[in-house]
Scaffold this motif. Structure first.
Motif, PDB file in Angstrom:
ATOM      1  N   GLY A 133       0.793  -1.225   0.000  1.00 33.50           N
ATOM      2  CA  GLY A 133       0.000   0.000   0.000  1.00 33.50           C
ATOM      3  C   GLY A 133       0.820   1.265   0.000  1.00 33.50           C
ATOM      4  O   GLY A 133       0.273   2.364   0.124  1.00 33.50           O
ATOM      5  N   THR A 134       2.144   1.152  -0.163  1.00 31.87           N
ATOM      6  CA  THR A 134       3.008   2.332  -0.231  1.00 31.87           C
ATOM      7  C   THR A 134       3.000   2.889  -1.645  1.00 31.87           C
ATOM      8  O   THR A 134       3.147   2.149  -2.620  1.00 31.87           O
ATOM      9  CB  THR A 134       4.446   1.972   0.176  1.00 31.87           C
ATOM     10  OG1 THR A 134       4.431   1.444   1.499  1.00 31.87           O
ATOM     11  CG2 THR A 134       5.339   3.197   0.136  1.00 31.87           C
ATOM     12  N   GLY A 153       5.057  12.250  -1.674  1.00 32.38           N
ATOM     13  CA  GLY A 153       4.125  11.189  -2.000  1.00 32.38           C
ATOM     14  C   GLY A 153       4.753   9.829  -2.113  1.00 32.38           C
ATOM     15  O   GLY A 153       4.259   8.855  -1.537  1.00 32.38           O
ATOM     16  N   VAL A 154       5.842   9.703  -2.884  1.00 29.60           N
ATOM     17  CA  VAL A 154       6.473   8.399  -3.074  1.00 29.60           C
ATOM     18  C   VAL A 154       7.056   7.924  -1.745  1.00 29.60           C
ATOM     19  O   VAL A 154       7.769   8.654  -1.054  1.00 29.60           O
ATOM     20  CB  VAL A 154       7.579   8.479  -4.147  1.00 29.60           C
ATOM     21  CG1 VAL A 154       8.320   7.152  -4.260  1.00 29.60           C
ATOM     22  CG2 VAL A 154       6.974   8.856  -5.488  1.00 29.60           C
ATOM     23  N   GLY A 155       6.728   6.697  -1.379  1.00 29.04           N
ATOM     24  CA  GLY A 155       7.188   6.150  -0.111  1.00 29.04           C
ATOM     25  C   GLY A 155       6.198   6.336   1.030  1.00 29.04           C
ATOM     26  O   GLY A 155       6.414   5.815   2.118  1.00 29.04           O
ATOM     27  N   MET A 156       5.102   7.065   0.771  1.00 29.54           N
ATOM     28  CA  MET A 156       4.084   7.287   1.785  1.00 29.54           C
ATOM     29  C   MET A 156       2.856   6.425   1.478  1.00 29.54           C
ATOM     30  O   MET A 156       2.678   5.940   0.366  1.00 29.54           O
ATOM     31  CB  MET A 156       3.673   8.770   1.825  1.00 29.54           C
ATOM     32  CG  MET A 156       4.797   9.741   2.098  1.00 29.54           C
ATOM     33  SD  MET A 156       4.286  11.468   1.793  1.00 29.54           S
ATOM     34  CE  MET A 156       2.877  11.615   2.899  1.00 29.54           C
ATOM     35  N   THR A 157       2.011   6.260   2.474  1.00 32.52           N
ATOM     36  CA  THR A 157       0.703   5.651   2.253  1.00 32.52           C
ATOM     37  C   THR A 157      -0.321   6.774   2.100  1.00 32.52           C
ATOM     38  O   THR A 157      -0.080   7.904   2.548  1.00 32.52           O
ATOM     39  CB  THR A 157       0.306   4.749   3.432  1.00 32.52           C
ATOM     40  OG1 THR A 157       0.212   5.553   4.625  1.00 32.52           O
ATOM     41  CG2 THR A 157       1.334   3.652   3.637  1.00 32.52           C
ATOM     42  N   PRO A 158      -1.465   6.522   1.447  1.00 32.08           N
ATOM     43  CA  PRO A 158      -2.466   7.584   1.283  1.00 32.08           C
ATOM     44  C   PRO A 158      -2.910   8.209   2.598  1.00 32.08           C
ATOM     45  O   PRO A 158      -3.131   9.422   2.671  1.00 32.08           O
ATOM     46  CB  PRO A 158      -3.627   6.867   0.579  1.00 32.08           C
ATOM     47  CG  PRO A 158      -2.978   5.756  -0.168  1.00 32.08           C
ATOM     48  CD  PRO A 158      -1.851   5.302   0.710  1.00 32.08           C
ATOM     49  N   SER A 159      -3.050   7.407   3.654  1.00 23.61           N
ATOM     50  CA  SER A 159      -3.483   7.968   4.935  1.00 23.61           C
ATOM     51  C   SER A 159      -2.415   8.872   5.535  1.00 23.61           C
ATOM     52  O   SER A 159      -2.733   9.778   6.311  1.00 23.61           O
ATOM     53  CB  SER A 159      -3.837   6.846   5.910  1.00 23.61           C
ATOM     54  OG  SER A 159      -2.721   5.994   6.128  1.00 23.61           O
ATOM     55  N   GLY A 162      -2.845  12.366   4.426  1.00 19.67           N
ATOM     56  CA  GLY A 162      -3.913  13.075   5.128  1.00 19.67           C
ATOM     57  C   GLY A 162      -4.940  12.082   5.623  1.00 19.67           C
ATOM     58  O   GLY A 162      -5.316  11.166   4.881  1.00 19.67           O
ATOM     59  N   PRO A 163      -5.419  12.226   6.853  1.00 16.41           N
ATOM     60  CA  PRO A 163      -6.389  11.252   7.387  1.00 16.41           C
ATOM     61  C   PRO A 163      -7.678  11.202   6.583  1.00 16.41           C
ATOM     62  O   PRO A 163      -8.370  10.186   6.583  1.00 16.41           O
ATOM     63  CB  PRO A 163      -6.636  11.765   8.816  1.00 16.41           C
ATOM     64  CG  PRO A 163      -6.198  13.196   8.828  1.00 16.41           C
ATOM     65  CD  PRO A 163      -5.100  13.293   7.828  1.00 16.41           C
ATOM     66  N   GLU A 164      -8.003  12.294   5.843  1.00 18.33           N
ATOM     67  CA  GLU A 164      -9.235  12.275   5.056  1.00 18.33           C
ATOM     68  C   GLU A 164      -9.133  11.348   3.846  1.00 18.33           C
ATOM     69  O   GLU A 164     -10.149  11.025   3.219  1.00 18.33           O
ATOM     70  CB  GLU A 164      -9.594  13.691   4.581  1.00 18.33           C
ATOM     71  CG  GLU A 164      -8.593  14.309   3.621  1.00 18.33           C
ATOM     72  CD  GLU A 164      -7.482  15.065   4.320  1.00 18.33           C
ATOM     73  OE1 GLU A 164      -6.855  15.929   3.683  1.00 18.33           O
ATOM     74  OE2 GLU A 164      -7.245  14.797   5.508  1.00 18.33           O
ATOM     75  N   HIS A 165      -7.895  10.914   3.517  1.00 19.54           N
ATOM     76  CA  HIS A 165      -7.705  10.001   2.385  1.00 19.54           C
ATOM     77  C   HIS A 165      -7.574   8.550   2.833  1.00 19.54           C
ATOM     78  O   HIS A 165      -7.073   7.711   2.075  1.00 19.54           O
ATOM     79  CB  HIS A 165      -6.459  10.406   1.595  1.00 19.54           C
ATOM     80  CG  HIS A 165      -6.509  11.795   1.036  1.00 19.54           C
ATOM     81  ND1 HIS A 165      -7.387  12.146   0.027  1.00 19.54           N
ATOM     82  CD2 HIS A 165      -5.815  12.917   1.366  1.00 19.54           C
ATOM     83  CE1 HIS A 165      -7.207  13.434  -0.264  1.00 19.54           C
ATOM     84  NE2 HIS A 165      -6.270  13.916   0.539  1.00 19.54           N
ATOM     85  N   SER A 170      -8.028   1.959   2.389  1.00 19.82           N
ATOM     86  CA  SER A 170      -8.998   0.901   2.644  1.00 19.82           C
ATOM     87  C   SER A 170      -9.348   0.141   1.363  1.00 19.82           C
ATOM     88  O   SER A 170      -9.404  -1.092   1.355  1.00 19.82           O
ATOM     89  CB  SER A 170     -10.266   1.501   3.269  1.00 19.82           C
ATOM     90  OG  SER A 170     -11.281   0.541   3.383  1.00 19.82           O
ATOM     91  N   ILE A 171      -9.563   0.864   0.253  1.00 14.39           N
ATOM     92  CA  ILE A 171      -9.935   0.166  -0.982  1.00 14.39           C
ATOM     93  C   ILE A 171      -8.745  -0.590  -1.565  1.00 14.39           C
ATOM     94  O   ILE A 171      -8.932  -1.622  -2.222  1.00 14.39           O
ATOM     95  CB  ILE A 171     -10.549   1.138  -2.016  1.00 14.39           C
ATOM     96  CG1 ILE A 171      -9.534   2.206  -2.442  1.00 14.39           C
ATOM     97  CG2 ILE A 171     -11.806   1.764  -1.490  1.00 14.39           C
ATOM     98  CD1 ILE A 171     -10.073   3.136  -3.531  1.00 14.39           C
TER      99      ILE A 171
END
Length: 459
Positions: A133-134, A153-159, A162-165, A170-171
């Motif tokens: 999920g990275t 962005g690269v190396g991060m997860t969507p959450s 930002g917590p709103e993402h 989840s998907i």
């Protein structure tokens, strides 16, 4: 990572190492063949020189053997010449291989640049992730929708963006678990005080061997589409209610008028009887309620009316100034400060029904005053947005609760004890008759209604 550069791991394309190995092997083979040929030629030449010196001192009886040896050396020389031709052919073939290799490298670079340009030009966000999920790559629109900087962005997860993402994460997990694609999951974010609706989907990312190596997330900003769908749903409800209103107006108005007339006659007959106060009080209640029902029917009639607009050239700035003067006694009584933000230069007039447009502004202003019973600030703002005139009416009240925000434009919906709840419904209808739109944004610090009206060149 620059904005127009993609992570190379997101494309499963050949890197040319096989071609380079073949070219290197061919070069080494050609070099060895050239070295061997040079050595053979040098050896043959030296042997021919030795044979020539030997022949000079041989007797006549040995000349036949010497000539045979000389012929063998000449044959070896011809074979060496043939080998040289082979080397030359190999060199030419090698040149063609190098040319083909450089051409394939150039085509590969062009294809990668084209893929990068296509992704950078897309209106939707495209994000790839690995199995964990990275995020491994994002196009510029994806970074913009996630609120990330150019190199983030690269190396991060969507959450982590930002917590709103968190829905994106989840998907991704759901796709990895179920091995099926997910489409059209909506979620909302708050950006610069405005609510945006994003629509996300996710599919598996596979390589050429059909192995799942991650996921692909696609995101679109569907805020305008969602607002349009809401307006269409409101329009459908309004059309049904409009038909109902016309029927009620016709079926109830006449008997109600008769009832009101007879109540009035009864009141006049009992006017001289001062001893029956209870009867007089009941008649007053009947008269008041009949009048209230008549007002409801009138509002129904106004809502169902399909009369054409009385269009003329209207200066909205003048309407706002007139409205502010009209509201001054009430705003002063409630200790409300009124601010009017008008552009330094006139935006011109619009073709509209001045009476109905004034009714819209008055309804919005009265709602704003009702939202600030303890005082506050009422603000009118006039501006231009593309080919539309924008009118903003804002208050500093407590905002509209989230659970009723979808209902405020519905007919007969109100949170106040007084009024019919038709104010905003009529505002929405009038603005739609002008080919415009009305929307709002709200929060703990107040509510702002925005009206957009199409502008045309004044004659």
């Amino acid at each position: 990572m620059p904005q127009n550069q993609m992570n190379p791991t997101m494309f499963d394309v050949p890197d040319g190492r096989g071609v380079r190995r073949f070219a290197a092997s061919l070069a080494i083979f050609s070099l060895i063949a050239l070295t061997v040929t040079t050595w053979i030629l040098f050896d043959v030449a030296r042997e021919q020189e030795i044979v020539a010196r030997i022949i000079q001192h041989l007797p006549e009886s040995d000349m036949a053997v010497a000539q045979e040896l000389s012929g063998d050396l000449r044959l070896r020389s011809k074979l060496s010449f043939l080998l040289v031709l082979n080397i030359i052919g190999t060199a030419i073939a090698f040149a063609f291989v190098i040319r083909g290799y450089l051409s394939s490298e150039r085509s590969l670079r062009d294809a990668q640049v084209l893929a990068t340009d296509i992704r950078a030009s897309m209106d939707g966000g495209i994000i790839t992730t690995d199995r964990n999920g990275t995020m491994t790559s994002l196009n510029p629109r994806g970074r913009e929708l996630l609120g990330l900087g150019e190199n983030e962005g690269v190396g991060m997860t969507p959450s982590q963006a930002g917590p709103e993402h968190a829905l994106l994460e989840s998907i991704c997990n759901e796709v990895n678990l179920r091995q099926t694609a997910i489409r059209d999951r909506d979620y909302t974010i708050n950006r610069n005080g405005h609510e945006q609706t994003l629509r996300a989907g996710c599919t598996r990312l596979k390589n050429q061997r059909d192995e799942t190596i991650g996921t692909v997330i696609h995101i679109r900003d569907v805020t305008e589409r969602v607002l349009m769908e809401q307006r269409l749903r409101r329009m459908e409800r309004y059309m049904g209610l409009g038909s109902l209103a016309a029927g009620l107006q016709h079926e109830i108005k006449n008997p109600l008028s008769a009832l009101s007339l007879h109540i009035q006659l009864l009141c006049e007959r009992l006017a001289g009887d001062t001893h029956d106060n209870e009867t007089q009080e009941l008649l007053n209640v009947l008269h008041t309620e009949v009048a209230r029902i008549a007002n409801v029917l009138d509002s129904f009639r106004n809502y169902a009316s399909v009369n054409e607009l009385g269009r003329s050239w209207v200066d909205v700035a003048t309407l706002i100034e007139k409205l502010v003067r009209f509201l001054h006694p009430q705003t002063k009584k409630q200790n409300i400060s009124v601010k009017v933000d008008l552009p330094p230069e006139s935006l011109g007039a619009i073709e509209a029904d001045s009476v109905r447009l004034e009714q819209v502004l008055l309804n919005l202003a009265l709602n704003a005053l009702a939202a600030m019973p303890q005082g506050g600030t009422l603000r009118f703002r006039l501006s231009k947005k593309e080919d539309f005139l924008r009118i903003d009416v804002a208050d500093t009240g407590n905002g509209i609760p989230p659970d009723i925000q979808s209902q405020i434009f519905d007919p007969y919906f109100t949170t106040r004890n007084e009024g019919t709840g038709m104010g905003l419904a009529l505002c929405d209808k009038i603005i739609r008759q002008h080919a415009g739109s009305i929307d709002f944004s709200t929060g703990p610090s107040g509510t702002e209604f925005s009206v957009l009206l199409p502008m045309e060149e004044t004659p």
